[in-house]
Motif scaffolding. Sequence first.
Motif, short mmCIF file in Angstrom:
data_model
loop_
_atom_site.label_atom_id
_atom_site.label_comp_id
_atom_site.label_asym_id
_atom_site.label_seq_id
_atom_site.Cartn_x
_atom_site.Cartn_y
_atom_site.Cartn_z
N UNK A 40 24.15 64.88 40.05
CA UNK A 40 23.97 64.86 41.99
C UNK A 40 25.06 64.19 42.23
N UNK A 41 25.28 62.49 41.23
CA UNK A 41 26.23 61.99 42.30
C UNK A 41 27.66 62.80 42.39
N UNK A 42 27.90 63.71 41.12
CA UNK A 42 29.29 63.69 41.24
C UNK A 42 29.64 65.13 41.73
N UNK A 43 28.42 66.05 42.20
CA UNK A 43 28.72 67.13 43.06
C UNK A 43 28.44 66.64 44.72
N UNK A 44 27.96 65.32 45.10
CA UNK A 44 27.57 65.12 45.86
C UNK A 44 26.37 65.79 46.72
N UNK A 45 25.19 66.09 45.94
CA UNK A 45 24.10 66.66 46.13
C UNK A 45 22.95 66.17 47.02
N UNK A 46 23.59 64.99 47.05
CA UNK A 46 21.74 64.37 48.19
C UNK A 46 20.62 64.52 47.71
N UNK A 47 19.63 63.45 47.39
CA UNK A 47 18.88 64.14 46.71
C UNK A 47 17.58 64.32 47.33
N UNK A 48 17.78 64.77 48.21
CA UNK A 48 16.68 65.34 49.48
C UNK A 48 16.67 66.77 48.38
N UNK A 49 17.66 67.44 47.89
CA UNK A 49 17.84 68.84 47.28
C UNK A 49 17.85 68.29 44.96
N UNK A 50 16.47 66.96 45.35
CA UNK A 50 16.61 67.19 43.81
C UNK A 50 15.10 66.39 43.35
N UNK A 51 14.72 67.66 42.32
CA UNK A 51 13.61 67.38 41.97
C UNK A 51 13.16 67.16 40.57
#
Length: 161
Positions: free
Chosen positions: A66-77
């Motif tokens: 998530x951090x390496x891809x700069x995805x953001x935790x709103x798109x994580x579950x």
Amino acid sequence: MKTVVFVRHGKSSWSYNADDKDRPLKERGINDAHLVAQEFKKRDKKLDFIYSSHAIRALHTAVIFVRNLSVGFKKFAISDRLYDFSGESVLNFLKGLPEACDSVMVFGHNYAFTSLVNELGDTYIDNVPTSGLTEIQFDVNQWSELKNGTTIETIFPKNLR
């Protein structure tokens, strides 16, 4: 089209007297997860959502991505349905994903992931290694229709060291 990127958790440590769900990553697991995540980032692929097993080793691997891809935790579950070793629960999880998502990344465990990439993809993989990534694309419009797809790519740590 639907796409699933399967990522097996990083190498975990057996050095602690911990429950299976609480085993942490080894240093090699952390380093390998960064390597694979950075390599995947070069592909500049769109991910609608990232899901992880609730086991610490899978969760830590997912956070590195998530951090390496700069995805953001709103798109994580987190889902306990991904804490599965046979593949049945993971497959049912995938078949129930929201239709608004076309491309997802899931973090979980073996034997489930090796079994699923061989069942769903068109390339035989003897063993998805720790921190190994396999991307499969499906010519379907709904997750419930998930079946035989095309293995687009594999990224394994040993090929990056």
